[in-house]
Motif scaffolding. Structure first.
Motif, mmCIF file in Angstrom:
data_model
loop_
_atom_site.group_PDB
_atom_site.id
_atom_site.type_symbol
_atom_site.label_atom_id
_atom_site.label_comp_id
_atom_site.label_asym_id
_atom_site.label_seq_id
_atom_site.Cartn_x
_atom_site.Cartn_y
_atom_site.Cartn_z
ATOM 1 N N MET A 1 0.840 -1.188 0.000
ATOM 2 C CA MET A 1 0.000 0.000 0.000
ATOM 3 C C MET A 1 0.882 1.247 0.000
ATOM 4 S SD MET A 1 -3.100 0.905 2.467
ATOM 5 C CE MET A 1 -3.696 2.547 2.560
ATOM 6 N N VAL A 2 0.510 2.219 -0.797
ATOM 7 C CA VAL A 2 1.271 3.459 -0.932
ATOM 8 C C VAL A 2 0.716 4.500 0.029
ATOM 9 C CG1 VAL A 2 1.893 5.309 -2.531
ATOM 10 C CG2 VAL A 2 1.753 2.954 -3.348
ATOM 11 N N ASP A 3 1.605 5.132 0.805
ATOM 12 C CA ASP A 3 1.178 6.207 1.693
ATOM 13 C C ASP A 3 0.795 7.436 0.881
ATOM 14 O OD1 ASP A 3 1.660 4.744 4.016
ATOM 15 O OD2 ASP A 3 3.724 5.456 4.193
ATOM 16 N N VAL A 4 -0.135 8.204 1.419
ATOM 17 C CA VAL A 4 -0.548 9.450 0.789
ATOM 18 C C VAL A 4 0.155 10.597 1.505
ATOM 19 C CG1 VAL A 4 -2.490 10.990 0.291
ATOM 20 C CG2 VAL A 4 -2.796 8.510 0.134
ATOM 21 N N MET A 5 0.915 11.378 0.747
ATOM 22 C CA MET A 5 1.589 12.536 1.311
ATOM 23 C C MET A 5 0.583 13.671 1.469
ATOM 24 S SD MET A 5 4.607 14.949 -0.270
ATOM 25 C CE MET A 5 5.795 13.652 -0.423
ATOM 26 N N GLU A 6 0.577 14.303 2.631
ATOM 27 C CA GLU A 6 -0.287 15.450 2.871
ATOM 28 C C GLU A 6 0.502 16.721 2.589
ATOM 29 O OE1 GLU A 6 -3.542 15.549 3.544
ATOM 30 O OE2 GLU A 6 -3.635 13.354 3.484
ATOM 31 N N SER A 7 -0.059 17.571 1.751
ATOM 32 C CA SER A 7 0.598 18.810 1.343
ATOM 33 C C SER A 7 -0.363 19.971 1.458
ATOM 34 C CB SER A 7 1.080 18.705 -0.113
ATOM 35 O OG SER A 7 2.065 17.721 -0.240
ATOM 36 N N ALA A 8 0.203 21.178 1.400
ATOM 37 C CA ALA A 8 -0.624 22.388 1.410
ATOM 38 C C ALA A 8 -0.004 23.395 0.454
ATOM 39 C CB ALA A 8 -0.721 22.971 2.817
ATOM 40 N N GLY A 9 -0.880 24.175 -0.180
ATOM 41 C CA GLY A 9 -0.409 25.158 -1.147
ATOM 42 C C GLY A 9 -1.199 26.447 -1.059
ATOM 43 N N GLY A 10 -0.642 27.468 -1.689
ATOM 44 C CA GLY A 10 -1.259 28.778 -1.645
ATOM 45 C C GLY A 10 -1.695 29.270 -3.006
ATOM 46 N N ILE A 11 -2.934 29.709 -3.085
ATOM 47 C CA ILE A 11 -3.434 30.400 -4.271
ATOM 48 C C ILE A 11 -3.222 31.883 -3.977
ATOM 49 C CG2 ILE A 11 -5.411 30.826 -5.778
ATOM 50 C CD1 ILE A 11 -4.351 27.896 -5.810
ATOM 51 N N ILE A 12 -2.065 32.382 -4.399
ATOM 52 C CA ILE A 12 -1.667 33.755 -4.094
ATOM 53 C C ILE A 12 -2.368 34.695 -5.060
ATOM 54 C CG2 ILE A 12 0.281 35.342 -3.864
ATOM 55 C CD1 ILE A 12 2.068 32.795 -3.630
ATOM 56 N N TYR A 13 -2.925 35.777 -4.499
ATOM 57 C CA TYR A 13 -3.615 36.741 -5.341
ATOM 58 C C TYR A 13 -3.299 38.160 -4.887
ATOM 59 C CZ TYR A 13 -6.978 37.874 -1.679
ATOM 60 O OH TYR A 13 -7.549 38.318 -0.516
ATOM 61 N N CYS A 14 -3.561 39.081 -5.776
ATOM 62 C CA CYS A 14 -3.527 40.506 -5.459
ATOM 63 C C CYS A 14 -4.597 41.167 -6.326
ATOM 64 C CB CYS A 14 -2.155 41.116 -5.734
ATOM 65 S SG CYS A 14 -1.756 41.232 -7.481
ATOM 66 N N VAL A 15 -4.918 42.392 -6.000
ATOM 67 C CA VAL A 15 -5.837 43.166 -6.828
ATOM 68 C C VAL A 15 -5.012 44.296 -7.420
ATOM 69 C CG1 VAL A 15 -7.939 44.528 -6.914
ATOM 70 C CG2 VAL A 15 -7.798 42.540 -5.395
ATOM 71 N N ASP A 16 -4.893 44.295 -8.752
ATOM 72 C CA ASP A 16 -4.073 45.260 -9.479
ATOM 73 C C ASP A 16 -4.991 46.090 -10.381
ATOM 74 O OD1 ASP A 16 -1.797 46.535 -10.527
ATOM 75 O OD2 ASP A 16 -1.519 44.982 -12.053
ATOM 76 N N ASN A 17 -5.120 47.380 -10.080
ATOM 77 C CA ASN A 17 -6.019 48.262 -10.840
ATOM 78 C C ASN A 17 -7.428 47.693 -10.951
ATOM 79 O OD1 ASN A 17 -4.076 50.286 -11.330
ATOM 80 N ND2 ASN A 17 -3.246 49.078 -13.024
ATOM 81 N N GLY A 18 -7.940 47.153 -9.837
ATOM 82 C CA GLY A 18 -9.295 46.629 -9.807
ATOM 83 C C GLY A 18 -9.453 45.235 -10.377
ATOM 84 N N GLU A 19 -8.351 44.615 -10.813
ATOM 85 C CA GLU A 19 -8.421 43.287 -11.424
ATOM 86 C C GLU A 19 -7.709 42.266 -10.541
ATOM 87 O OE1 GLU A 19 -8.071 41.673 -15.907
ATOM 88 O OE2 GLU A 19 -6.380 42.884 -15.255
ATOM 89 N N ILE A 20 -8.366 41.118 -10.355
ATOM 90 C CA ILE A 20 -7.769 40.036 -9.561
ATOM 91 C C ILE A 20 -6.699 39.360 -10.400
ATOM 92 C CG2 ILE A 20 -8.201 37.833 -8.422
ATOM 93 C CD1 ILE A 20 -11.170 38.837 -8.141
ATOM 94 N N LYS A 21 -5.501 39.237 -9.814
ATOM 95 C CA LYS A 21 -4.400 38.539 -10.483
ATOM 96 C C LYS A 21 -3.908 37.420 -9.564
ATOM 97 C CE LYS A 21 -3.524 41.512 -14.016
ATOM 98 N NZ LYS A 21 -2.376 42.287 -14.386
ATOM 99 N N PHE A 22 -3.520 36.318 -10.174
ATOM 100 C CA PHE A 22 -3.021 35.154 -9.456
ATOM 101 C C PHE A 22 -1.546 34.929 -9.789
ATOM 102 C CE2 PHE A 22 -7.579 34.353 -9.875
ATOM 103 C CZ PHE A 22 -7.910 34.089 -8.556
ATOM 104 N N PHE A 23 -0.820 34.406 -8.821
ATOM 105 C CA PHE A 23 0.622 34.169 -8.933
ATOM 106 C C PHE A 23 0.877 32.709 -9.330
ATOM 107 C CE2 PHE A 23 4.672 32.913 -7.033
ATOM 108 C CZ PHE A 23 5.512 33.936 -7.427
#
Length: 151
Positions: A1-23
């Motif tokens: 049986m294969v172990d499942v690695m637990e991970s975490a990540g970030g959906i980085i965003y900013c608002v640039d001139n009223g527009e949502i941008k993602f990194f």
């Protein structure tokens, strides 16, 4: 049986001139292709997922932790891959919204852990065209739907 690695990540965003941008950062995938992804990594023993997100963003994207705020959880993805060098590899990734409050010129993505040293701030339409994996595109859609009502 294969172990499942637990991970975490970030959906980085900013608002640039009223527009949502993602990194997004550019990296080599396990399948040996170049892809754009959100920063993520393994949750260390005893570490909270939100702390993993901050640490990984700092390590992979060169973003000072003082310039980000980890917000709510957006969702999870699950991947199962097989590669010649790692065998079967399973990972559950929790993604959180992360607001970027710094100056764009402060970001320095290093060429580490398969990353190519490049990043991009992208609109949701660009993100959906750049991301290979449908489950990650769905996470970005959810993030956008949360944020569009705030802007």
């Amino acid at each position: 049986m294969v172990d499942v690695m637990e991970s975490a990540g970030g959906i980085i965003y900013c608002v640039d001139n009223g527009e949502i941008k993602f990194f997004l950062i550019k990296r080599h995938s396990l399948a040996k292709k170049i892809e754009r992804v959100a920063p993520k990594g393994k949750i260390e023993q005893g570490e909270q997922p939100q702390n993993t997100v901050s640490r990984e963003i700092s390590e992979e994207a060169g973003i000072n932790q003082e310039n980000i705020v980890v917000e709510e959880k957006v969702g999870d993805t699950f991947i199962s891959l097989e590669s010649e060098d790692k065998g079967v590899f399973k990972k559950n990734i929790q993604y959180f919204l992360v607001r970027y409050n710094g100056d764009f010129s402060d970001i320095k993505v290093d060429q580490v852990e398969g990353y190519l040293g490049y990043h991009k701030w992208a609109t949701i339409q660009e993100v959906l065209g750049l991301i290979y994996y449908e489950n990650l595109r769905e996470i970005f859609r959810k993030a956008y739907n949360i944020l569009k009502d705030r802007v």
